[in-house]
Design a protein around this motif. Structure first.
Motif, PDB file in Angstrom:
ATOM      1  N   LYS A  50      -9.376  -3.837  -1.970  1.00  0.00           N
ATOM      2  CA  LYS A  50      -8.484  -4.316  -0.913  1.00  0.00           C
ATOM      3  C   LYS A  50      -8.831  -5.719  -0.438  1.00  0.00           C
ATOM      4  O   LYS A  50      -7.995  -6.393   0.177  1.00  0.00           O
ATOM      5  CB  LYS A  50      -8.510  -3.352   0.273  1.00  0.00           C
ATOM      6  CG  LYS A  50      -9.832  -3.301   1.035  1.00  0.00           C
ATOM      7  CD  LYS A  50      -9.721  -2.403   2.247  1.00  0.00           C
ATOM      8  CE  LYS A  50     -11.022  -2.409   3.041  1.00  0.00           C
ATOM      9  NZ  LYS A  50     -10.906  -1.593   4.273  1.00  0.00           N
ATOM     10  N   LEU A  95       0.848  -1.181   0.000  1.00  0.00           N
ATOM     11  CA  LEU A  95       0.000   0.000   0.000  1.00  0.00           C
ATOM     12  C   LEU A  95       0.890   1.239   0.000  1.00  0.00           C
ATOM     13  O   LEU A  95       1.777   1.370   0.841  1.00  0.00           O
ATOM     14  CB  LEU A  95      -0.891  -0.013   1.248  1.00  0.00           C
ATOM     15  CG  LEU A  95      -1.748   1.211   1.523  1.00  0.00           C
ATOM     16  CD1 LEU A  95      -2.806   1.405   0.437  1.00  0.00           C
ATOM     17  CD2 LEU A  95      -2.424   1.075   2.896  1.00  0.00           C
ATOM     18  N   TRP A 145     -10.127   5.710  -1.150  1.00  0.00           N
ATOM     19  CA  TRP A 145      -9.853   5.194   0.191  1.00  0.00           C
ATOM     20  C   TRP A 145     -11.163   4.769   0.859  1.00  0.00           C
ATOM     21  O   TRP A 145     -12.174   5.436   0.717  1.00  0.00           O
ATOM     22  CB  TRP A 145      -9.155   6.285   1.014  1.00  0.00           C
ATOM     23  CG  TRP A 145      -8.756   5.850   2.385  1.00  0.00           C
ATOM     24  CD1 TRP A 145      -9.361   6.157   3.558  1.00  0.00           C
ATOM     25  CD2 TRP A 145      -7.648   5.011   2.713  1.00  0.00           C
ATOM     26  NE1 TRP A 145      -8.715   5.573   4.607  1.00  0.00           N
ATOM     27  CE2 TRP A 145      -7.662   4.852   4.108  1.00  0.00           C
ATOM     28  CE3 TRP A 145      -6.672   4.365   1.962  1.00  0.00           C
ATOM     29  CZ2 TRP A 145      -6.717   4.078   4.782  1.00  0.00           C
ATOM     30  CZ3 TRP A 145      -5.737   3.596   2.632  1.00  0.00           C
ATOM     31  CH2 TRP A 145      -5.764   3.468   4.016  1.00  0.00           C
ATOM     32  N   PRO A 146     -11.186   3.606   1.554  1.00  0.00           N
ATOM     33  CA  PRO A 146     -10.030   2.816   2.011  1.00  0.00           C
ATOM     34  C   PRO A 146      -9.640   1.651   1.100  1.00  0.00           C
ATOM     35  O   PRO A 146      -9.127   0.635   1.595  1.00  0.00           O
ATOM     36  CB  PRO A 146     -10.500   2.301   3.369  1.00  0.00           C
ATOM     37  CG  PRO A 146     -11.969   2.044   3.149  1.00  0.00           C
ATOM     38  CD  PRO A 146     -12.429   3.141   2.224  1.00  0.00           C
ATOM     39  N   GLN A 147      -9.879   1.758  -0.197  1.00  0.00           N
ATOM     40  CA  GLN A 147      -9.362   0.736  -1.099  1.00  0.00           C
ATOM     41  C   GLN A 147      -7.831   0.821  -1.158  1.00  0.00           C
ATOM     42  O   GLN A 147      -7.231   1.758  -0.635  1.00  0.00           O
ATOM     43  CB  GLN A 147      -9.978   0.891  -2.492  1.00  0.00           C
ATOM     44  CG  GLN A 147     -11.487   0.728  -2.530  1.00  0.00           C
ATOM     45  CD  GLN A 147     -11.953  -0.684  -2.155  1.00  0.00           C
ATOM     46  OE1 GLN A 147     -11.162  -1.578  -1.851  1.00  0.00           O
ATOM     47  NE2 GLN A 147     -13.271  -0.878  -2.150  1.00  0.00           N
ATOM     48  N   HIS A 148      -7.220  -0.142  -1.798  1.00  0.00           N
ATOM     49  CA  HIS A 148      -5.755  -0.282  -1.805  1.00  0.00           C
ATOM     50  C   HIS A 148      -5.163   0.447  -3.007  1.00  0.00           C
ATOM     51  O   HIS A 148      -5.568   0.206  -4.143  1.00  0.00           O
ATOM     52  CB  HIS A 148      -5.404  -1.771  -1.883  1.00  0.00           C
ATOM     53  CG  HIS A 148      -3.946  -2.081  -1.821  1.00  0.00           C
ATOM     54  ND1 HIS A 148      -3.292  -2.391  -0.649  1.00  0.00           N
ATOM     55  CD2 HIS A 148      -3.000  -2.159  -2.801  1.00  0.00           C
ATOM     56  CE1 HIS A 148      -2.017  -2.655  -0.908  1.00  0.00           C
ATOM     57  NE2 HIS A 148      -1.808  -2.509  -2.211  1.00  0.00           N
ATOM     58  N   ASN A 149      -4.230   1.343  -2.757  1.00  0.00           N
ATOM     59  CA  ASN A 149      -3.572   2.065  -3.852  1.00  0.00           C
ATOM     60  C   ASN A 149      -2.089   1.728  -3.905  1.00  0.00           C
ATOM     61  O   ASN A 149      -1.451   1.517  -2.870  1.00  0.00           O
ATOM     62  CB  ASN A 149      -3.775   3.578  -3.711  1.00  0.00           C
ATOM     63  CG  ASN A 149      -3.121   4.141  -2.461  1.00  0.00           C
ATOM     64  OD1 ASN A 149      -1.908   4.301  -2.392  1.00  0.00           O
ATOM     65  ND2 ASN A 149      -3.935   4.437  -1.439  1.00  0.00           N
ATOM     66  N   TRP A 181      -0.192   4.768  -0.077  1.00  0.00           N
ATOM     67  CA  TRP A 181      -0.696   5.850   0.775  1.00  0.00           C
ATOM     68  C   TRP A 181      -1.772   5.306   1.701  1.00  0.00           C
ATOM     69  O   TRP A 181      -2.922   5.155   1.296  1.00  0.00           O
ATOM     70  CB  TRP A 181      -1.270   6.973  -0.085  1.00  0.00           C
ATOM     71  CG  TRP A 181      -0.260   7.707  -0.901  1.00  0.00           C
ATOM     72  CD1 TRP A 181       0.969   8.128  -0.510  1.00  0.00           C
ATOM     73  CD2 TRP A 181      -0.404   8.137  -2.266  1.00  0.00           C
ATOM     74  NE1 TRP A 181       1.608   8.778  -1.525  1.00  0.00           N
ATOM     75  CE2 TRP A 181       0.784   8.811  -2.624  1.00  0.00           C
ATOM     76  CE3 TRP A 181      -1.426   8.022  -3.214  1.00  0.00           C
ATOM     77  CZ2 TRP A 181       0.991   9.364  -3.885  1.00  0.00           C
ATOM     78  CZ3 TRP A 181      -1.232   8.573  -4.468  1.00  0.00           C
ATOM     79  CH2 TRP A 181      -0.048   9.235  -4.795  1.00  0.00           C
ATOM     80  N   PRO A 182      -1.442   5.022   2.952  1.00  0.00           N
ATOM     81  CA  PRO A 182      -2.429   4.497   3.901  1.00  0.00           C
ATOM     82  C   PRO A 182      -3.290   5.618   4.504  1.00  0.00           C
ATOM     83  O   PRO A 182      -3.379   5.783   5.722  1.00  0.00           O
ATOM     84  CB  PRO A 182      -1.555   3.824   4.960  1.00  0.00           C
ATOM     85  CG  PRO A 182      -0.274   4.573   4.937  1.00  0.00           C
ATOM     86  CD  PRO A 182      -0.076   5.023   3.502  1.00  0.00           C
ATOM     87  N   ARG A 183      -3.923   6.362   3.625  1.00  0.00           N
ATOM     88  CA  ARG A 183      -4.736   7.506   4.029  1.00  0.00           C
ATOM     89  C   ARG A 183      -5.561   7.958   2.831  1.00  0.00           C
ATOM     90  O   ARG A 183      -5.374   7.471   1.714  1.00  0.00           O
ATOM     91  CB  ARG A 183      -3.850   8.660   4.517  1.00  0.00           C
ATOM     92  CG  ARG A 183      -2.840   9.139   3.487  1.00  0.00           C
ATOM     93  CD  ARG A 183      -1.891  10.163   4.057  1.00  0.00           C
ATOM     94  NE  ARG A 183      -0.907  10.611   3.086  1.00  0.00           N
ATOM     95  CZ  ARG A 183       0.220   9.977   2.801  1.00  0.00           C
ATOM     96  NH1 ARG A 183       0.506   8.842   3.424  1.00  0.00           N
ATOM     97  NH2 ARG A 183       1.059  10.453   1.907  1.00  0.00           N
ATOM     98  N   ASP A 184      -6.442   8.901   3.077  1.00  0.00           N
ATOM     99  CA  ASP A 184      -7.320   9.401   2.028  1.00  0.00           C
ATOM    100  C   ASP A 184      -6.558  10.366   1.119  1.00  0.00           C
ATOM    101  O   ASP A 184      -6.144  11.447   1.545  1.00  0.00           O
ATOM    102  CB  ASP A 184      -8.519  10.110   2.672  1.00  0.00           C
ATOM    103  CG  ASP A 184      -9.601  10.451   1.658  1.00  0.00           C
ATOM    104  OD1 ASP A 184      -9.486  10.007   0.504  1.00  0.00           O
ATOM    105  OD2 ASP A 184     -10.559  11.151   2.037  1.00  0.00           O
ATOM    106  N   VAL A 187      -5.575   1.601  -8.399  1.00  0.00           N
ATOM    107  CA  VAL A 187      -6.411   1.345  -7.231  1.00  0.00           C
ATOM    108  C   VAL A 187      -6.967  -0.069  -7.347  1.00  0.00           C
ATOM    109  O   VAL A 187      -7.496  -0.457  -8.397  1.00  0.00           O
ATOM    110  CB  VAL A 187      -7.560   2.369  -7.142  1.00  0.00           C
ATOM    111  CG1 VAL A 187      -8.442   2.068  -5.920  1.00  0.00           C
ATOM    112  CG2 VAL A 187      -7.011   3.793  -7.054  1.00  0.00           C
TER     113      VAL A 187
END
Length: 413
Positions: A235, A166, A177-181, A168-171, A232
């Motif tokens: 998750k 991941l 978010w909160p999907q995995h980017n 960026w563990p943030r918006d 994206v």
């Protein structure tokens, strides 16, 4: 002159060691590029910078156009490792202990990253550029400990359902978010995991790095091998939701530095895995970049910006690719292609040295990098990571000129 051995390179005796052991010989043309003169320039400029920056625990990041002072950041900034990394490179170039001393000082600023929860994927940029180069040159066991701890921290961002880290563990806008980017820049951080897995860390770190590279290879690229900046994923299922940009011109454009990270990243992944599919892919992502370069070999910030030729350049992307090409040529068994990579790398270094140096403007090494144009940030700036990869490319070039393997930055064990 701090570097007192001038290197005069004759391309005809430019011998590279290919991955298969075959010797590759460059085309017979004399090269007048004085790499020692350019490294001496780096020493002079960085000495000026050291005299200017405050001694307050902060680290230089950029200098605005027509400005002379560095903007400083703390150790949490994603660029924080490049300044100490630059100092380590100067220690390597000069063998002068003064550079070791200041490199160690600024490296220590980043130590908290190894014991803090991961808030970003950039731990490889931060800690490997600093502690990684420090350990490579000194074998200080404290540096090794920090590297191993940081690799474990970075691994906490790996999502096994997706198969990537991941970013960026943030918006972040447009990342759902909160999907995995996952962003292309993240390829460079895999080197920390590879190194740690081979130097006392878990074998799982190696597997994570390989998975990230493979999943990215399958999802991050268009049919012409240009890169999306970000992908994206769902998750929970790992399914690709969309490919988008964050720093490029558009979702369908080739952002220069993103493609540079792909070239550098897949070259490194091949080195660490010896898997030919990664080498083949490195060639493919390199080809589209080289074929679309302007004649002076320095890319515009995005290859598809309709404002070209009036849009800003990105010297940082050129420095990253110059360094990557020198390594990629080593693994290239096609003599003509290896020669092209080395000649293009040399052309990039010549152009950066002749027309992009900061010597009459500020204490950075290079002018005309572009950080985040869509956000109006760092447009036509001097930026620390451009300087870092410029020195790295010069050192790699010098080693090749002396008949050695190019500098493999993070081959620490």
């Amino acid at each position: 002159m701090i570097l007192n051995k001038q290197v005069t390179v004759i391309l005809g005796v430019f011998i590279l060691l290919a991955g298969c052991g075959k010797q590759l010989v460059q085309s017979p043309a004399e090269n007048d590029f004085n790499v020692d003169a350019e490294l001496n320039y780096c020493v002079k400029q960085t000495s000026k910078a050291l005299a200017q920056i405050p001694d307050n625990g902060l680290i230089p990041r950029n200098i605005a156009p027509n400005a002379s002072q560095w903007r400083m950041v703390d150790y949490t900034d994603w660029t924080s490792g490049f300044w100490p990394g630059e100092l380590w490179y100067l220690f390597e170039a000069t063998a002068d202990s003064k550079w070791k001393k200041v490199a160690d000082k600024y490296t220590e600023y980043l130590k908290p990253l190894s014991v803090s929860p991961a808030t970003d994927h950039d731990l490889g940029f931060q800690v490997f550029s600093s502690y990684g180069n420090g350990y490579r040159l000194t074998k200080d066991t404290e540096y090794k400990s920090v590297l191993l701890k940081t690799a474990d921290t970075l691994a906490t961002l790996f999502n096994p359902k997706v198969g990537t880290i991941l970013s960026w563990p943030r918006d972040v806008p447009n990342m759902e978010w909160p999907q995995h980017n996952t962003i292309m820049d993240n390829m460079i951080n895999l080197e920390l995991l590879f190194w740690a897995s081979k130097n006392g860390g878990s074998k799982q770190l190696y597997d994570m790095a390989v998975s990230h590279a493979a999943v990215t290879m399958n999802n991050h690229f268009r049919p012409d091998y240009t890169s999306y900046h970000a992908v994206v994923y769902d998750k929970e299922t790992g399914k690709k939701i969309k490919g988008v940009t964050h720093q490029g011109y558009s979702d369908s454009s080739m952002w220069a530095r993103g493609q540079a990270w792909a070239i550098y990243g897949y070259t490194m992944v091949y080195r660490e895995t010896n898997d030919p599919k990664f080498l083949d892919f490195a060639h493919k992502v390199t080809r589209v970049y080289l074929d679309r370069l302007p004649k002076d070999l320095i890319p515009y910030w995005d290859f598809d910006d309709p404002a070209i030729p009036k849009s800003p350049r990105d010297a940082s992307a050129a420095a990253v690719v110059a360094s990557a090409l020198l390594e990629l040529a080593v693994y290239t068994t096609d003599n003509n292609l290896a020669n092209e990579y080395n000649e293009k790398a040399l052309g990039m270094l010549k152009e950066l040295s002749a027309n992009y140096q900061s010597k009459n403007h500020n204490s950075a090494l290079l002018l005309h990098s572009t950080g985040h144009k869509p956000a109006g940030s760092e447009i036509d700036y001097s930026i620390i990571y451009a300087d870092y990869y410029y020195i790295e490319a010069l050192l790699r070039y010098k080693k090749i000129a002396q008949g050695q393997k190019p500098l493999i930055t993070y081959k620490l064990n």
